[in-house]
Design an enzyme around this catalytic site. Sequence first.
Site, PDB file in Angstrom:
ATOM      1  CB  ALA A  65      -0.488  -0.184   1.323  1.00 57.51           C
ATOM      2  N   GLY A 110      -0.087  -5.034   0.547  1.00 51.99           N
ATOM      3  CA  GLY A 110      -1.766  -5.682  -0.397  1.00 51.99           C
ATOM      4  C   GLY A 110      -1.391  -5.469  -1.364  1.00 51.99           C
ATOM      5  CD  GLU A 113      -3.451  -7.286   3.166  1.00 53.33           C
ATOM      6  OE1 GLU A 113      -3.987  -8.187   3.770  1.00 53.33           O
ATOM      7  OE2 GLU A 113      -2.769  -6.457   2.711  1.00 53.33           O
ATOM      8  CD  GLU A 133       1.093  -6.375   4.983  1.00 53.04           C
ATOM      9  OE1 GLU A 133      -0.009  -6.438   4.127  1.00 53.04           O
ATOM     10  OE2 GLU A 133       1.278  -7.445   5.733  1.00 53.04           O
TER      11      GLU A 133
END
Length: 258
Positions: A65, A110, A113, A133
């Site tokens: 992200a 992300g 993901e 993360e």
Amino acid sequence: MFQTINTQLENNILIITINRPDKMNALNHQVLAELALAIDDVHGRNNIKAAIITGAGEKAFVAGADISEFLTLSPKQGEELAKKGHVIFQRIETSHKPIIAAVNGFALGGGCELAMACHFRLASNKARFGQPEVGLGLIPGYGGTQRLTQLVGKGRALELMLTGDMISADEALAWGLVNHVVQPEELLPKAIAILQKIQTKAPLAVTRIIKCANAALDKDQDGFELETQEFGACFETKDLQEGATAFLQKRPPNFTGE
């Protein structure tokens, strides 16, 4: 139409390319919004039979992200951001048309993901996967704690998330995180070839298989019961009549999705 993604329709396959190579294709609010619109196109346009999600450039699929957006968020805003990601990624996962990830480089945070939300994944041998993360004082927020555990098992998922380490494409293949590892120049052709093969099959059956496979991971559904229902529903379709007739006549079927 889009500023952070590119789309190209080829052989009824929509190729969605996250296009922020200077930012390693990092996800931000605009990317998520535009990705949602592209998925709307996949769902809503009859001339789109399947989709591929990939990243621009040679380095990254999506390298996480956009961290610069995190510094001013309150806990409530963080929760809302996670919910937004969940909604978009779930729409990919539950799409009635096949959506696969062609992972061309780093798929971190992300990005990992996003790849896991796709129905399955192909990887370049230069790809790397990880959920780093924890090194930022965060946890995966777009479904990573759940989908990674489902795909590779609790022990491996916890090791990857708790250490923040990356794994190679070959390790991802061994773990069952990806289906194929190929040379970079073979990645999109391989993904397209698989989807073209799927397009020769009965569209309604393809949709029902995706639905039943997703139910296997949904604790609120009885996947076996759903399978029997969807199996029975196939018997009212013209595709079943065509498929069975073609098999008996020893000819290729001509499915119409009816």
